[in-house]
Design a protein around this motif. Structure first.
Motif, PDB file in Angstrom:
ATOM      1  N   SER A 203       1.053  -1.311  -0.109  1.00 39.94           N
ATOM      2  CA  SER A 203       0.069  -0.007  -0.220  1.00 39.94           C
ATOM      3  C   SER A 203       0.851   1.352   0.047  1.00 39.94           C
ATOM      4  O   SER A 203       2.142   1.329   0.285  1.00 39.94           O
ATOM      5  N   ILE A 204       0.242   2.291  -0.514  1.00 31.38           N
ATOM      6  CA  ILE A 204       0.853   3.807  -0.499  1.00 31.38           C
ATOM      7  C   ILE A 204      -0.198   4.545   0.310  1.00 31.38           C
ATOM      8  O   ILE A 204      -1.440   4.216   0.385  1.00 31.38           O
ATOM      9  N   ALA A 205       0.294   5.588   0.832  1.00 31.21           N
ATOM     10  CA  ALA A 205      -0.419   6.492   1.885  1.00 31.21           C
ATOM     11  C   ALA A 205      -0.383   8.010   1.432  1.00 31.21           C
ATOM     12  O   ALA A 205       0.365   8.732   1.958  1.00 31.21           O
ATOM     13  N   PRO A 206      -1.082   8.440   0.116  1.00 29.97           N
ATOM     14  CA  PRO A 206      -1.191   9.889  -0.040  1.00 29.97           C
ATOM     15  C   PRO A 206      -1.656  10.596   1.127  1.00 29.97           C
ATOM     16  O   PRO A 206      -2.730   9.978   1.550  1.00 29.97           O
ATOM     17  N   ILE A 207      -1.499  11.879   1.307  1.00 28.92           N
ATOM     18  CA  ILE A 207      -2.002  12.570   2.318  1.00 28.92           C
ATOM     19  C   ILE A 207      -3.611  12.982   2.128  1.00 28.92           C
ATOM     20  O   ILE A 207      -4.101  13.372   2.939  1.00 28.92           O
ATOM     21  N   TYR A 208      -3.852  12.962   0.693  1.00 26.41           N
ATOM     22  CA  TYR A 208      -5.172  13.162   0.100  1.00 26.41           C
ATOM     23  C   TYR A 208      -5.655  12.189  -0.987  1.00 26.41           C
ATOM     24  O   TYR A 208      -4.531  11.688  -1.494  1.00 26.41           O
ATOM     25  N   SER A 209      -6.678  11.794  -1.047  1.00 23.14           N
ATOM     26  CA  SER A 209      -6.907  10.780  -2.127  1.00 23.14           C
ATOM     27  C   SER A 209      -6.702  11.418  -3.459  1.00 23.14           C
ATOM     28  O   SER A 209      -7.596  12.180  -4.076  1.00 23.14           O
ATOM     29  N   ALA A 210      -5.450  10.934  -3.944  1.00 22.13           N
ATOM     30  CA  ALA A 210      -5.095  11.399  -5.280  1.00 22.13           C
ATOM     31  C   ALA A 210      -4.868  10.383  -6.035  1.00 22.13           C
ATOM     32  O   ALA A 210      -3.761   9.747  -6.517  1.00 22.13           O
ATOM     33  N   GLY A 211      -5.659   9.830  -6.817  1.00 22.35           N
ATOM     34  CA  GLY A 211      -5.836   8.652  -7.709  1.00 22.35           C
ATOM     35  C   GLY A 211      -5.860   7.335  -7.083  1.00 22.35           C
ATOM     36  O   GLY A 211      -5.119   7.001  -6.366  1.00 22.35           O
TER      37      GLY A 211
ATOM     38  N   PRO B 261      -4.450   3.012  -8.384  1.00 29.35           N
ATOM     39  CA  PRO B 261      -4.959   2.267  -7.077  1.00 29.35           C
ATOM     40  C   PRO B 261      -3.788   2.661  -6.042  1.00 29.35           C
ATOM     41  O   PRO B 261      -2.800   3.385  -6.331  1.00 29.35           O
ATOM     42  N   THR B 262      -4.290   2.395  -4.723  1.00 28.01           N
ATOM     43  CA  THR B 262      -3.349   2.741  -3.611  1.00 28.01           C
ATOM     44  C   THR B 262      -2.953   1.584  -2.745  1.00 28.01           C
ATOM     45  O   THR B 262      -2.266   1.692  -1.756  1.00 28.01           O
ATOM     46  N   SER B 263      -3.414   0.255  -3.300  1.00 29.25           N
ATOM     47  CA  SER B 263      -2.858  -0.549  -2.474  1.00 29.25           C
ATOM     48  C   SER B 263      -3.089  -1.929  -3.428  1.00 29.25           C
ATOM     49  O   SER B 263      -3.689  -1.952  -4.411  1.00 29.25           O
ATOM     50  N   GLY B 264      -2.393  -3.059  -2.956  1.00 33.10           N
ATOM     51  CA  GLY B 264      -2.266  -4.446  -3.793  1.00 33.10           C
ATOM     52  C   GLY B 264      -1.815  -5.509  -3.081  1.00 33.10           C
ATOM     53  O   GLY B 264      -1.445  -5.421  -1.670  1.00 33.10           O
ATOM     54  N   THR B 265      -1.489  -6.783  -3.897  1.00 35.42           N
ATOM     55  CA  THR B 265      -0.881  -7.708  -3.077  1.00 35.42           C
ATOM     56  C   THR B 265       0.450  -8.100  -4.017  1.00 35.42           C
ATOM     57  O   THR B 265       0.498  -8.154  -5.008  1.00 35.42           O
ATOM     58  N   GLY B 266       1.272  -8.515  -2.737  1.00 35.01           N
ATOM     59  CA  GLY B 266       2.647  -8.966  -3.542  1.00 35.01           C
ATOM     60  C   GLY B 266       2.530 -10.277  -4.532  1.00 35.01           C
ATOM     61  O   GLY B 266       1.919 -11.197  -4.384  1.00 35.01           O
ATOM     62  N   THR B 267       3.453 -10.076  -5.443  1.00 33.96           N
ATOM     63  CA  THR B 267       3.680 -11.101  -6.402  1.00 33.96           C
ATOM     64  C   THR B 267       5.038 -11.700  -6.685  1.00 33.96           C
ATOM     65  O   THR B 267       5.413 -12.345  -7.138  1.00 33.96           O
ATOM     66  N   GLY B 268       5.875 -11.130  -5.488  1.00 28.94           N
ATOM     67  CA  GLY B 268       7.276 -11.498  -5.735  1.00 28.94           C
ATOM     68  C   GLY B 268       7.592 -12.852  -5.032  1.00 28.94           C
ATOM     69  O   GLY B 268       6.674 -13.471  -4.605  1.00 28.94           O
ATOM     70  N   GLU B 269       8.780 -13.383  -4.815  1.00 26.51           N
ATOM     71  CA  GLU B 269       9.269 -14.682  -4.480  1.00 26.51           C
ATOM     72  C   GLU B 269       8.870 -14.612  -2.888  1.00 26.51           C
ATOM     73  O   GLU B 269       9.088 -13.571  -2.140  1.00 26.51           O
ATOM     74  N   PRO B 270       8.192 -15.782  -2.388  1.00 26.37           N
ATOM     75  CA  PRO B 270       8.021 -15.785  -0.969  1.00 26.37           C
ATOM     76  C   PRO B 270       9.130 -15.606  -0.351  1.00 26.37           C
ATOM     77  O   PRO B 270      10.388 -15.947  -0.520  1.00 26.37           O
ATOM     78  N   GLU B 271       9.120 -15.253   1.230  1.00 31.99           N
ATOM     79  CA  GLU B 271      10.276 -15.068   1.834  1.00 31.99           C
ATOM     80  C   GLU B 271      10.589 -16.311   2.623  1.00 31.99           C
ATOM     81  O   GLU B 271       9.763 -17.080   2.788  1.00 31.99           O
ATOM     82  N   PRO B 272      12.015 -16.799   2.594  1.00 30.12           N
ATOM     83  CA  PRO B 272      12.344 -18.163   3.071  1.00 30.12           C
ATOM     84  C   PRO B 272      11.993 -18.307   4.167  1.00 30.12           C
ATOM     85  O   PRO B 272      12.145 -17.394   5.338  1.00 30.12           O
ATOM     86  N   GLY B 273      11.262 -19.361   4.692  1.00 24.39           N
ATOM     87  CA  GLY B 273      10.774 -19.677   6.231  1.00 24.39           C
ATOM     88  C   GLY B 273       9.612 -18.990   6.500  1.00 24.39           C
ATOM     89  O   GLY B 273       9.179 -19.234   7.691  1.00 24.39           O
ATOM     90  N   ILE B 274       9.039 -18.197   5.672  1.00 28.00           N
ATOM     91  CA  ILE B 274       7.709 -17.257   6.093  1.00 28.00           C
ATOM     92  C   ILE B 274       6.708 -18.033   5.001  1.00 28.00           C
ATOM     93  O   ILE B 274       6.675 -17.604   4.031  1.00 28.00           O
ATOM     94  N   PRO B 275       5.585 -18.320   5.676  1.00 27.75           N
ATOM     95  CA  PRO B 275       4.562 -18.935   4.870  1.00 27.75           C
ATOM     96  C   PRO B 275       3.783 -17.846   4.163  1.00 27.75           C
ATOM     97  O   PRO B 275       3.483 -16.836   4.655  1.00 27.75           O
TER      98      PRO B 275
END
Length: 452
Positions: free
Chosen positions: A414-422, A424-438
């Motif tokens: 997510s990102i946090a503009p101080i006012y609603s400025a367009g 999208p402002t959030s999403g879900t990671g698509t990168g490699e999973p962190e080792p040892g973290i489900p």
């Protein structure tokens, strides 16, 4: 604005030393990247075959990318420090030359850069008048302070971007984020959060009113947004749409105080007072007319207070025209921060302090000091939000996808503009999973039986 004392005592050599350290660290990262990619991965290719070997080689190549990305970021950091040192050195040289000139010509310079005659003078001495000498010293000093201030602002913005690069492991994306006006760079600055500051809770219609009022009055959007942030009413924290039972109660309560026991009560989302609103309308009668053609200044206090409480877009326009009137007298009203402070208290004393201290907040007292400090806190957040707002939808969407690609799969972005400025402002990671973290499950949380 950088003060005379701050510029005079600055030590650019320390920034050059920091730049040298950053370059040294970048070289070490380059060496580690080469070792991981060229030697370790090559050895594994020969000695470890099969799926497990390929996974190990992929892991070392990713390590190499991480080190290479770090090297790019460190070199960018070195450039920022070196550039800041160059600019401050030049500005400091000009300042010290002007200060020496002022001493030799019996001129007094205060910390904000104002130049005055140290002693009353009856007649000019030597070549040129004292006024000419005063103006020369003033111009050189103000130029030096302006250059140092701009260098400081640009360096701070660059450092906020570089700080966000710690989350990026792809060297190509690091280089892209470092480009001027890069959507990814803006998103990285916004991903750092609001540092505990509340957002500007207003609907799109009010933001559109800000744009319109800025065009009408030539008052900056940043200043108007800062006013909305500073003067935000308690009911806006509960209902940013400015509609609903709680909001209506807040408006009615404010209105009843203003037309009853507290005629000096501030009204509306810009916290403007009735006398100020009337004076603003009188100064700009054509800008404030009712739908039936009457001037808004012709209505009663009760009706005007009701209009202000019920019409947030009107509040924005009143604030903008009031700021335009404040700026008509340039003394103590030269910058957005000056006007931000004067909006709260336009007195000769405050204007004198604005002239004396410029944009310096720490030397002030009373309620003006925290207000000035608030400007210092929110200004970079407003600039980042405005930069995000200026991007088109494709640019914003691409920046979010790039952030998602560098975030472990399933984790929130997510990102946090101080006012609603367009969006999208959030999403879900698509990168490699962190080792040892489900990886978080995309499904609903399990339902536990009562009592379990």
């Amino acid at each position: 604005m950088v003060s005379v004392r701050e510029l005079d005592t600055a030590r650019p050599r320390k920034w050059r030393d920091a730049a040298d350290d950053a370059v040294s660290a970048a070289k070490q990262c380059d060496s580690l990247a080469s070792y991981a990619r060229d030697e370790v991965a090559a050895t594994l290719r020969t000695c470890w075959v099969g799926d497990t070997g390929r996974a190990a080689r992929s892991r070392f190549v990713r390590h190499a990318d991480d080190y290479e990305a770090a090297a790019v970021a460190l070199r960018a950091l070195a450039r920022v420090y070196d550039g800041l040192a160059d600019d401050i050195t030049d500005a400091q040289r000009d300042l010290r030359s002007a200060l020496d000139y002022a001493r030799r010509h019996d001129l007094k310079v205060d910390d904000s850069g104002r130049v005055q005659l140290a002693h009353p003078v009856v007649a000019p001495e030597g070549g040129g008048s004292h006024l000419e000498r005063l103006e020369h010293a003033r111009d050189v000093i103000s130029g030096a302070l302006a250059k140092a201030t701009q260098a400081d602002i640009e360096a701070a913005r660059a450092l906020r971007t570089i700080e966000g690069l710690t989350a990026i492991g792809d060297p190509k994306l690091v280089k892209e984020a470092l480009q001027d006006n890069s959507p990814l760079g803006i998103a990285l600055r916004l991903s750092d959060g609001l540092d505990g500051l509340h957002p500007v809770n207003v609907p799109p219609t009010v933001l559109a009113a800000v744009d319109q009022a800025a065009r009408e009055t030539n008052i900056s959007r940043k200043l108007l947004l800062a006013i909305l942030w500073q003067e935000q009413q308690w009911y806006q924290n509960h209902n940013p749409s400015l509609r609903g039972p709680l909001t209506e109660f807040g408006r009615l309560f404010n209105w009843s105080l203003a037309v009853g026991p507290y005629p000096d009560k501030s009204l509306g989302i810009t916290h403007i007072k009735l006398p100020t609103a009337r004076r603003t309308i009188e100064n700009h009668p054509q800008a404030f007319r009712l739908t039936d053609g009457r001037s808004l200044g012709d209505v009663s206090d009760a009706e005007l207070a009701a209009e202000i409480e019920a019409d947030p877009e009107l509040d924005v326009r009143l604030a903008a025209y009031h700021l335009q009137d404040l700026r008509a007298n340039h003394y103590g009203a030269k910058t957005d921060k000056d006007l931000f402070i004067l909006y709260s208290a336009d007195t000769p004393g405050v204007r004198e302090l604005n002239e004396q201290y410029g944009t310096e907040s720490g030397q002030r007292g009373g309620d003006i000091r925290p207000r000035g400090e608030n400007w210092d806190k929110i200004e970079p957040h407003l600039e980042d939000a405005m930069a995000w707002d200026a991007l088109n939808e494709k640019e914003r969407a691409l920046a979010m996808r790039q952030l998602e690609s560098q975030t472990p799969a399933g984790h929130h972005v997510s990102i946090a503009p101080i006012y609603s400025a367009g969006s999208p402002t959030s999403g879900t990671g698509t990168g490699e999973p962190e080792p040892g973290i489900p990886t978080p499950s995309p499904g609903p949380s399990p339902v536990h039986p009562k009592g379990g």
